[in-house]
Design an enzyme around this catalytic site. Structure first.
Site, PDB file in Angstrom:
ATOM      1  N   GLY A   8      37.853  55.429  41.819  1.00 46.01           N
ATOM      2  CA  GLY A   8      36.845  54.595  41.394  1.00 46.01           C
ATOM      3  C   GLY A   8      36.237  53.860  42.378  1.00 46.01           C
ATOM      4  O   GLY A   8      35.792  52.730  42.223  1.00 46.01           O
ATOM      5  N   TYR A 140      42.224  43.872  28.173  1.00 41.17           N
ATOM      6  CA  TYR A 140      42.025  43.835  29.406  1.00 41.17           C
ATOM      7  C   TYR A 140      43.420  43.050  30.127  1.00 41.17           C
ATOM      8  O   TYR A 140      43.930  43.674  31.078  1.00 41.17           O
ATOM      9  CB  TYR A 140      40.631  43.213  30.088  1.00 41.17           C
ATOM     10  CG  TYR A 140      40.248  43.108  31.595  1.00 41.17           C
ATOM     11  CD1 TYR A 140      40.312  44.234  32.214  1.00 41.17           C
ATOM     12  CD2 TYR A 140      40.444  41.763  32.392  1.00 41.17           C
ATOM     13  CE1 TYR A 140      40.038  44.190  33.788  1.00 41.17           C
ATOM     14  CE2 TYR A 140      40.147  41.841  33.726  1.00 41.17           C
ATOM     15  CZ  TYR A 140      40.126  43.024  34.351  1.00 41.17           C
ATOM     16  OH  TYR A 140      39.691  42.882  35.725  1.00 41.17           O
ATOM     17  N   LYS A 144      46.238  44.602  32.394  1.00 44.54           N
ATOM     18  CA  LYS A 144      46.632  43.860  33.533  1.00 44.54           C
ATOM     19  C   LYS A 144      48.126  43.537  33.835  1.00 44.54           C
ATOM     20  O   LYS A 144      48.961  43.840  34.582  1.00 44.54           O
ATOM     21  CB  LYS A 144      45.908  42.687  33.963  1.00 44.54           C
ATOM     22  CG  LYS A 144      44.474  42.955  34.326  1.00 44.54           C
ATOM     23  CD  LYS A 144      44.322  44.215  35.442  1.00 44.54           C
ATOM     24  CE  LYS A 144      42.862  44.598  35.798  1.00 44.54           C
ATOM     25  NZ  LYS A 144      43.080  45.941  36.675  1.00 44.54           N
TER      26      LYS A 144
HETATM   27  C1  AKB Z   1      36.221  40.336  34.512  1.00 43.01           C
HETATM   28  O1  AKB Z   1      35.396  39.467  34.416  1.00 43.01           O
HETATM   29  O2  AKB Z   1      36.512  40.937  33.644  1.00 43.01           O
HETATM   30  C2  AKB Z   1      36.632  40.592  35.876  1.00 43.01           C
HETATM   31  C3  AKB Z   1      37.831  39.979  36.202  1.00 43.01           C
HETATM   32  C4  AKB Z   1      38.008  38.530  36.733  1.00 43.01           C
HETATM   33  O3  AKB Z   1      38.937  40.558  36.318  1.00 43.01           O
HETATM   34  N1  AKB Z   1      35.635  40.273  36.885  1.00 43.01           N
END
Ligand code: AKB
Length: 318
Positions: A8, A140, A144
């Protein structure tokens, strides 16, 4: 780290990490890969087109280049992830699972970034501790937290040398970020230079941790070079250098560009995400365990960003 693979590498962090690592370890020892051709990466050193979701191609590349360290930077970011959560899960977790299995099979160390997005509304908001409640409300963030747990699991179960940091929003001037909640803190500089105006998608009072790219690159190298016997934590370390709101960065930019104007068109998805993240993180474990020490703050970062972005604009690059 002698033979490094960046997966990536064409994104915001990868494009600068590749050049940074090539400067330290030598061009031939840093293989950049991305799902697309990236001319700027293949001109400096070895490059391969690689879909990280294809375990055979991934394993073949690691074997071919005799890789000992992998940086897995494949990710769909927070705001764009909310548009298609299944896709975000498939890409983010697919690339991570392949990275973990290949690191295990070929005896590689593995760095995969986590994020402030791993925290949620129930986490303490100010000086968020290293070890605390983590119940994110974005796909997201779910990826994580899962990634942190899986990476620690591969370390304890199989001895894979997994390491990670929780990145704040990264501010940079080479490759634009895409699809993140913190992207406004980069876009504001480009619009300030180009038109003297910026419409901000995040409410003016929301604090988020941010970091200038040179500190982020330094964190990657320092952590991967750290003495493993000193690491109490692994996946993943809070790191911090500055925390601000849109109003604070507006005021800082106006010190250099007094006519700069900013208004708001708040994106409700970004607002919800931003309000669920920490105002600031406590990074004392990273400082103690591997010597994390940022060098940039809001004032120095703003001055440097404006200088670099102005130079790009003068060259007609945007
Ligand atoms: C996002 O805003 O999704 C990224 C992060 C803070 O992980 N930049």
């Amino acid at each position: 780290m002698k033979r490094i693979l960046i997966v990536g590498a064409g994104g915001q962090i990868g494009s600068e990490l590749t050049a940074h690592l090539r400067g330290i370890y030598g061009n031939d020892n840093v293989v950049a890969t991305d799902v697309r051709e990236c001319k700027f990466l293949s001109e400096q050193g070895p490059f391969a087109v690689l879909n990280a979701l294809d375990p055979h191609a991934y394993g073949y590349t690691v074997n071919k280049y005799k890789i000992d360290t992998i940086f897995n930077l494949v990710a769909l970011l927070s705001a764009v992830g909310e548009k298609d959560p299944q896709l975000a899960w498939n890409i983010n977790m697919g690339a991570l699972m392949n990275s973990l299995d290949i690191a295990r099979q070929y005896g590689c160390a593995l760095f995969t970034p986590s994020s402030i997005g791993a925290f949620g509304l129930s986490s303490p908001k100010v000086k968020t501790p290293q070890d605390t409640l983590m119940r994110p409300n974005t796909i997201y963030g779910v990826c994580k937290v899962t990634g942190e747990l899986l990476s620690d699991y591969y370390h304890s179960k199989y001895g894979v040398d997994t390491r990670s940091v929780r990145f704040p929003g990264i501010i940079s001037n080479v490759t634009l970020p895409g699809g993140g909640t913190t992207d406004y803190a980069v876009e504001i500089f480009y619009d300030a230079v180009k038109s003297g105006r910026f419409t901000c998608p995040v409410p003016g009072d929301v604090y988020m941790d941010m970091m200038y790219m040179p500190d982020a690159l330094d964190a990657c190298v320092r952590l991967m070079e750290a003495d493993p016997s000193k690491l109490v934590h692994r996946n993943s370390f809070n790191i911090a250098s500055m925390s601000f709101t849109p109003e604070i960065i507006r005021a800082e930019i106006r010190k250099h560009l007094p006519d700069f104007e900013m208004d708001y068109k708040v994106d409700p998805v970004k607002e919800n995400i931003a309000r669920s993240w920490p105002d600031s993180m406590d990074d004392s474990c990273a400082r103690e365990e591997w010597g994390w020490a940022p060098t940039w703050n809001l004032e120095t970062m703003t001055a440097d960003m404006l200088e670099k972005v102005k130079a790009k604009h003068e060259k007609g690059l945007f």
